[in-house]
Write an enzyme that holds these catalytic residues in place. Sequence first.
Site, PDB file in Angstrom:
ATOM      1  CE1 TYR A 122       1.194  -2.404   5.530  1.00  0.00           C
ATOM      2  CE2 TYR A 122      -0.804  -1.080   5.395  1.00  0.00           C
ATOM      3  CZ  TYR A 122       0.121  -1.910   4.805  1.00  0.00           C
ATOM      4  OH  TYR A 122      -0.015  -2.229   3.489  1.00  0.00           O
ATOM      5  CD  GLU A 155       3.304  -3.054   2.717  1.00  0.00           C
ATOM      6  OE1 GLU A 155       2.256  -3.655   2.464  1.00  0.00           O
ATOM      7  OE2 GLU A 155       4.395  -3.630   2.824  1.00  0.00           O
TER       8      GLU A 155
END
Length: 404
Positions: free
Chosen positions: A109, A197
């Site tokens: 991530y 993101e």
Amino acid sequence: MDIHEYQAKELLANFGVPVPRGNVAYTADQAVYCAREIGGNRWVIKAQIHSGGRGQAGGVRICSTEHEVHAAAADLLGRTLVTKQTGPKGKLVQRLYIEAAVPIARELYVGFVLDRRAERVCVLATAEGGMEIEDIAAQRPDSLVREVIEPAVGMQAFQARELCFGLGLEATQVPDATRAILGAYRAFRDLDATMVEINPLAVTQDGHVLALDAKMQFDDNALFRRPTVRELRDYTEEDPREAEASKYGLNYVGLTGEIGCIVNGAGLAMATMDMIKLAGAEPANFLDVGGGASPERVAAAFRLVLSDPHVKVVLVNIFAGINRCDWVAQGVVQAARELSLTVPIIARLAGTNVDEGRRILKQSGLTITTADTLADAAAKAVEALHRVTLNGAEPRAQVHEHTH
Ligand code: GDP
Ligand code: MN
């Protein structure tokens, strides 16, 4: 403003972020055509909605034949996906993204956000990719690695490498990952994003690093200087009332009361809401029509406020500095005619061309109650509300004339 995954990937790819080959499709036949064009024998069919959590909701399908691609696409298009982020109403799938599937070894991530307390762009990364960042922060906060960007110099290569080591990447994977992280940072900065993101940033089984999912949000106040970003707006994904408002440059927030407010200036709009409460009722909305409100914009504001079925009275409060009371009055009259208004209108106009504005209201033949001060306007609005709720909806002709 939010955009779709496929749009974010295209923007990020322009900044050097590695992404799989892919293309957007609006029909099942187009999906098959895209798959054929991409080549290979495994594809991912992904629902394009402004929401994460699509995988868990069945919005991400892996296919190994053209027949499967067609079936998955036909099944997804027109379906309403309910994810953890959409709320119970879900979101309608109108577009698909077709991508070459890649064999995943690890899911990481990487997220870029604005840390308001530090007044810096901040990069968060964790090896727990595929999970939502909120869950990671709650369950595995120790797994988060963080870099704060010094705005004068921007993100440095050593910071990206530090994140790579924090993620446990191997030396051979670091160049790809660094390119992805620095590219995403530059996209964030140069496109006035408020959030980027990449989840997951995947390490493939042959050791490459690729962005498999991408999400970007943008600063609405910077869109005027980012026409290429503004073009990506998908109005069908937004709250129709707020989308309609932003089309006309109106700043609107829906609330739960019964007095609709049309005001210029955010501060005056807040004060108007306070005065309505003080007078004993609740505002139905916050609405700032902005500086140079044309009659068209005021008319749009009316349509918007009245699209809320709870609105029983409309309070127009304009202090015209940059604005012009005559334009506002024209807008009020135009909207009142178009919508054959049945709700009482209370108007308080002050400032530039106020006499002309009042004259237009008076000569319009419409029954509009005018007020001199904000307190007076709020009191009259609440009075009108009590009348309406006592008598049921009053036809326009029966509203008492209070015009000065
Ligand atoms: P989200 O659920 O809305 O965040 O959608 P994602 O794009 O992140 O997809 C969800 C999951 O699908 C990912 O975490 C991956 O596990 C899986 N996935 C997505 N693309 C691929 C791919 O190309 N290959 C494989 N094997 N899995 C994928
Ligand atoms: Mn994801």
